[in-house]
Enzyme design. Structure first.
Site, PDB file in Angstrom:
ATOM      1  CD  GLU A 141     -15.312 -12.826  20.831  1.00 16.41           C
ATOM      2  OE1 GLU A 141     -15.914 -13.581  20.049  1.00 16.41           O
ATOM      3  OE2 GLU A 141     -15.138 -13.100  22.025  1.00 16.41           O
ATOM      4  CD  GLU A 305     -18.064 -10.893  25.027  1.00 14.87           C
ATOM      5  OE1 GLU A 305     -18.120 -12.136  24.922  1.00 14.87           O
ATOM      6  OE2 GLU A 305     -18.286 -10.122  24.076  1.00 14.87           O
TER       7      GLU A 305
END
Ligand code: GAL
Length: 649
Positions: A141, A305
């Site tokens: 991320e 995720e």
């Protein structure tokens, strides 16, 4: 189909790995993403690598038939590294970000880059050809926790070089930026500041006072810096491994230009949390995020995720209702996902994310969520092929631009103006109508789409102007809105009469605008505008709606212009959801764009795979809903889904 979990073997005693892997297999999971925060365990001392534990974990997982997506662990540097090298980002006031969380490192820091290269090379060399490693995730991320922009000395130097590459000489730079304003002319690129706050301490009003071209280039530079860092990693991995590489993106996140980041990835994956500590997303927002992710490479994507339980760091969002975990998989698949990985397999009793519940709770005992996912996994093994390489059937596109978004963020026009919100409102209207729009960059504009929406598209270059003219000339319908065409690519205001380079296409002139906070009614049942009104005079265009009050009562608010074989709509003001829906319906009908009517709270999404077309019906509400599809009424139970395909239903 890839159906997996995020797993942290380093969080558990190795004696537990076997039982975990067994539960994964029994839960129908076939993949894990692994190691993306394990730098400390993989390189316990500088230059000393220990892959023995990871080898063991990978082989235990392999015994249960579970494959691995290997993460490079560069988002969380070990303690020895930060003790030895100053790799911290600096905030606007020059303060180091400091230790104790993650993502604290600067992408332009030479020590961080060097140490990252070492660990990535070691891992790629060692695992590049491991038969159980089926792919790579670089880092984790980029930009999360507000870490895109850094104000350290390394960034300052790199920014100067970046500007020099772009502008060549300082005279051109000064002229382009208009640094003559307030005597800001620079003598050299080394001297150019980073646009941090300057003496804008809260007492002076916490405002940005920098040159908007500088602000814009700093946003570009910061995004480019992380992309260069990503490219450094992908290039190393590609030297040793032919497995596909991804990074886990963040849906609606806008600090990094994902279209550019996507160029270095083999495929896009992203992290989808529907309800957590920070947000509770509507189903339309989630569907749009999927579409944004599909648009990054105009290709199907994965979820790396996916929420699997109640989650948050200090406080939690709600727990997924029975049926929702299953529904969310189909929602993702309907919008282009073809690999699903859940965060996380088992909740950690320690660390920052104690409250981030996974497929299993802290006690590791399978319960409702595990069984729902197990059953869904079974369905995925049966139906998953329908989503592999499937294409979305739509003839509507919404263009979203990171740079245009930054330009609106730098100079927001008025307090109620919100570019992301505007793009969302156009998505929502289309979603409710059932056009199931694609979302992507201006590169995606083609005659494949009957209608292209470009709301508030501020930055218009000569190339884009030509592209849009060709698109419309050949029969396309283009929809523009207020604040389109107002800027050039340097983030300066155009000196052309608005809507600038788009004026001929629009066939109308923005005579004035009004951002006063008053409610102004719009004719034709289009409700009221509260944020922004362009006061238009139609040139070649036809007036579709006019304002009903204020000094501009009777002036055009919405116009449509014939241009070549196509049409250009210009929506001069903000509209409420119902009104925008009406207008989008009218535009779609006029252009002959296809849509599937369905009740709000549901979706009907058409896809095609192997030449077979099917429609996925999804019910996001907690009550049964009926959708007509292919001439039949289909009733969906609460949070239910159906796939309608000749021969199936
Ligand atoms: C994601 C991140 C994961 C984990 C998760 C829950 O944003 O990639 O590493 O932190 O959130 O907080």
């Amino acid at each position: 189909m890839i159906y997996g979990v995020d797993y942290y073997p380093e969080h558990w005693d190795s004696s537990e790995w076997r039982s975990h892997s067994k539960l994964m297999r029994e839960g129908n999971f076939n993949t894990v993403r692994i190691a993306e925060f394990a730098w400390g365990r993989l390189e316990p001392r500088e230059g000393e690598f220990d892959f023995s534990w990871l080898d063991e974990a990978i082989s235990v997982l392999a015994e249960e038939g579970i494959k691995v997506i290997l993460g490079t662990p560069t988002a969380s540097p070990p303690r020895w590294l930060v003790n030895k090298y100053d790799i911290y980002m600096r905030d606007k006031y020059g303060r180091p970000r400091g230790y104790g969380s993650r993502r604290e490192c600067c992408s332009n820091n030479p020590y961080y880059i060097e140490r990252s290269k070492e660990i990535v090379t070691a891992m790629a060399q060692y695992y590049g050809k491991n038969p159980n490693v089926i792919g790579w995730q670089i880092d984790n991320e980029f930009g999360c926790h507000d870490t895109t922009h850094c104000y350290c000395e390394h960034c300052k130097k790199a920014f100067g070089s970046w500007l020099e590459r772009k502008y060549g000489d300082i005279k051109t730079f000064n002229k382009t930026y208009g640094t003559v304003f307030w005597s800001h002319e620079y003598e050299s690129f080394d001297d150019v500041i980073l646009p941090a706050y300057n003496s804008c301490e809260p007492t002076h009003g916490d405002i940005r006072t920098h040159n908007p071209s500088l602000d814009m280039d700093f946003m570009r530079f910061s995004s480019d810096s992380w992309i260069a860092y990503a490219k450094m990693q992908t290039a190393i991995i590609r030297r040793f491994s032919d497995r596909p590489i991804t990074h886990n993106l963040m849906g609606h996140f806008v600090d990094i230009d994902y279209y550019k980041l996507g160029e270095t990835l083999d495929f896009v994956s992203w992290d989808n949390y529907i309800e957590d500590q920070w947000a509770s997303h509507t189903y339309e927002e989630v569907s749009m995020a999927h579409e944004v992710m599909r648009g990054v490479k105009d290709k199907n994507f994965w979820i790396m995720e996916e929420q699997s339980g109640p989650c948050g760091w200090d406080v939690m969002g709600g727990t997924p209702r029975p049926g929702q975990l299953r529904l969310w998989v189909y929602q993702a698949m309907a919008h282009g996902c073809e690999g699903m990985v859940y965060f996380r397999f088992k909740a950690a009793p320690f660390g920052m994310e104690q409250y981030w519940y996974g497929v299993l709770d802290h006690d590791g005992i399978p319960r409702r969520r595990y069984y729902e996912l197990q059953k869904t996994g079974e369905e995925m093994q049966k139906w998953g092929h329908l989503f592999q390489n499937a294409q979305t059937v739509t003839d509507t596109l919404i263009v979203k631009s990171y740079e245009t978004g930054w330009s609106h963020r730098i100079k927001r026009h008025t307090s109620g103006f919100d570019y992301d919100g505007i793009v969302h409102s156009y998505y929502r209207a289309n979603n409710h109508l059932g056009t199931n729009p694609a979302v992507g960059s201006e590169d995606m504009i083609s005659d494949k789409y009957k209608v292209v929406y470009m709301p508030a598209y501020s930055i218009v270059t000569g190339t884009l102007k030509e592209k849009l003219e060709n698109y419309v000339r050949n029969g396309g319908t283009l929809v523009l809105s207020y604040r389109s065409g107002i800027r050039d690519e340097y983030n300066n205001m155009t000196t052309l009469t608005l809507p600038g380079k788009l004026r001929e296409l629009v066939g109308a002139t923005v005579e004035e605008f009004d951002a006063a906070s008053v409610d102004v009614k719009v004719s034709g049942g289009l409700g009221k505008s509260t944020v922004w009104r362009d006061i238009l005079s139609a040139d070649s265009a036809e007036t579709v709606a006019v304002y009903d009050s204020e000094f501009y009562k009777g002036s055009a608010a919405v116009t449509v212009n014939k241009f070549g074989k196509g049409k250009v709509w210009y929506i001069g003001c903000d509209l409420e959801d119902d009104a925008l829906y009406k207008l989008v319906k009218r535009i779609s009908d006029d252009a002959g764009a296809e849509y599937i009517p369905h009740p709000v709270g549901t979706e009907a999404v058409k896809r095609i795979s192997d030449g077979k077309e099917y429609t996925i019906l999804l019910n996001y509400t907690d009550t049964p809903q009926t959708v007509s599809c292919g001439g039949a009424d289909v009733t969906l139970v609460a949070y239910g889904i159906e796939i309608v395909m000749k021969g199936i239903l």
